[in-house]
Design an enzyme around this catalytic site. Sequence first.
Site, PDB file in Angstrom:
ATOM      1  N   SER A  35     -59.569  17.021  59.694  1.00 17.46           N
ATOM      2  CA  SER A  35     -60.887  17.640  59.530  1.00 17.46           C
ATOM      3  C   SER A  35     -61.573  17.786  60.883  1.00 17.46           C
ATOM      4  CB  SER A  35     -61.755  16.794  58.589  1.00 17.46           C
ATOM      5  OG  SER A  35     -61.730  15.437  58.963  1.00 17.46           O
ATOM      6  N   ASP A  73     -54.003  11.568  60.591  1.00 16.11           N
ATOM      7  CA  ASP A  73     -53.426  12.680  59.832  1.00 16.11           C
ATOM      8  C   ASP A  73     -52.287  13.340  60.590  1.00 16.11           C
ATOM      9  OD1 ASP A  73     -54.474  13.052  57.323  1.00 16.11           O
ATOM     10  OD2 ASP A  73     -56.200  14.214  58.017  1.00 16.11           O
ATOM     11  N   GLU A 105     -50.064  15.240  53.532  1.00 17.15           N
ATOM     12  CA  GLU A 105     -50.453  15.858  52.258  1.00 17.15           C
ATOM     13  C   GLU A 105     -49.228  16.253  51.444  1.00 17.15           C
ATOM     14  OE1 GLU A 105     -53.147  19.103  53.042  1.00 17.15           O
ATOM     15  OE2 GLU A 105     -54.457  17.850  54.275  1.00 17.15           O
ATOM     16  N   GLU A 172     -58.100  13.805  46.513  1.00 20.14           N
ATOM     17  CA  GLU A 172     -59.254  14.646  46.883  1.00 20.14           C
ATOM     18  C   GLU A 172     -59.511  15.711  45.819  1.00 20.14           C
ATOM     19  OE1 GLU A 172     -59.121  16.144  50.881  1.00 20.14           O
ATOM     20  OE2 GLU A 172     -60.865  17.459  50.579  1.00 20.14           O
TER      21      GLU A 172
HETATM   22  O1  KIV Z   1     -58.916  15.301  57.312  1.00 18.59           O
HETATM   23  C1  KIV Z   1     -59.633  14.535  56.657  1.00 18.59           C
HETATM   24  O2  KIV Z   1     -60.736  14.173  57.075  1.00 18.59           O
HETATM   25  C2  KIV Z   1     -59.134  14.065  55.368  1.00 18.59           C
HETATM   26  C3  KIV Z   1     -60.061  13.294  54.500  1.00 18.59           C
HETATM   27  C4  KIV Z   1     -61.299  13.978  54.210  1.00 18.59           C
HETATM   28  C5  KIV Z   1     -59.395  12.764  53.300  1.00 18.59           C
HETATM   29  O3  KIV Z   1     -58.010  14.290  55.057  1.00 18.59           O
END
Ligand code: KIV
Length: 255
Positions: A35, A73, A105, A172
């Site tokens: 994000s 991530d 994911e 989510e």
């Molecule tokens: O990228 C992110 O911030 C996320 C969360 C919101 C779960 O994957």
Amino acid sequence: MKAEGEKIAVLTAYDFPFARMMDLAGIDMILVGDSVGSVVSGYDHTLPVTMDEMIYHTRAVVRGTGSALVVTDMPFLSYQVDVRDARLNAGRLIKEGGAQAVKLEGGTNMAETIRAITAMDIPVVGHIGLTPQSIHRMGGFRVQGRHAEQARQLLADARAVEEAGAFALVMEGIPAPLAREITAAVEIPTIGIGAGVDCDGQVLVIHDILGLCEKYSPKFVKQFADVSGTISQGISDYISEVKGGTFPDEEHSFK
Ligand code: KIV
């Protein structure tokens, strides 16, 4: 914590000062989310975020963290093409970034990849439901699992992710009753975002809870502070004082 019924508090961070503040406040886990692409880099979605960017942000967060668990991530295209790439990129986030775990994911379709990464002793967090890297397939940021077949698939996805070795699961944008059912069906902790109160923990994007993001904010976001108002006021005051010649004054000048 799941076994003891203690809720898990998770926030995203992308830099040293925020990581330090949330670590000192007692956050359980910090997610260096992709994000970052939306809330820091100004993209409309997360797809452009690169491995090098994730490593850069992870390093900064790790330097600001003392006791929270740091999970990073895996960005789009770093694990979807083949399992070898996925293993190498997960390894880079641990070795070069300093994270303690990675998140990716996908559900049943990612089970083999999760198994391969955990076999390298890299802990993995799964992420199912509204998966932002699949924005084009979903046709936008839409709640998932409203229909019976989709809900069955999400339950199967959660079980597949757990069976593949993930130690936690982000869910989510799914209906709260479905999130409750999945949470009861798996032993690993579920961390919800737009998935209701019955998940084992909650995660939100730090910019969203502090009111730092002007863009559209989804229904599941609760703003806990209005930091952008304070920042804007500080910037306006600085501009006025510079233009009015009142800054720097004697106190802020050398004799
Ligand atoms: O990228 C992110 O911030 C996320 C969360 C919101 C779960 O994957």
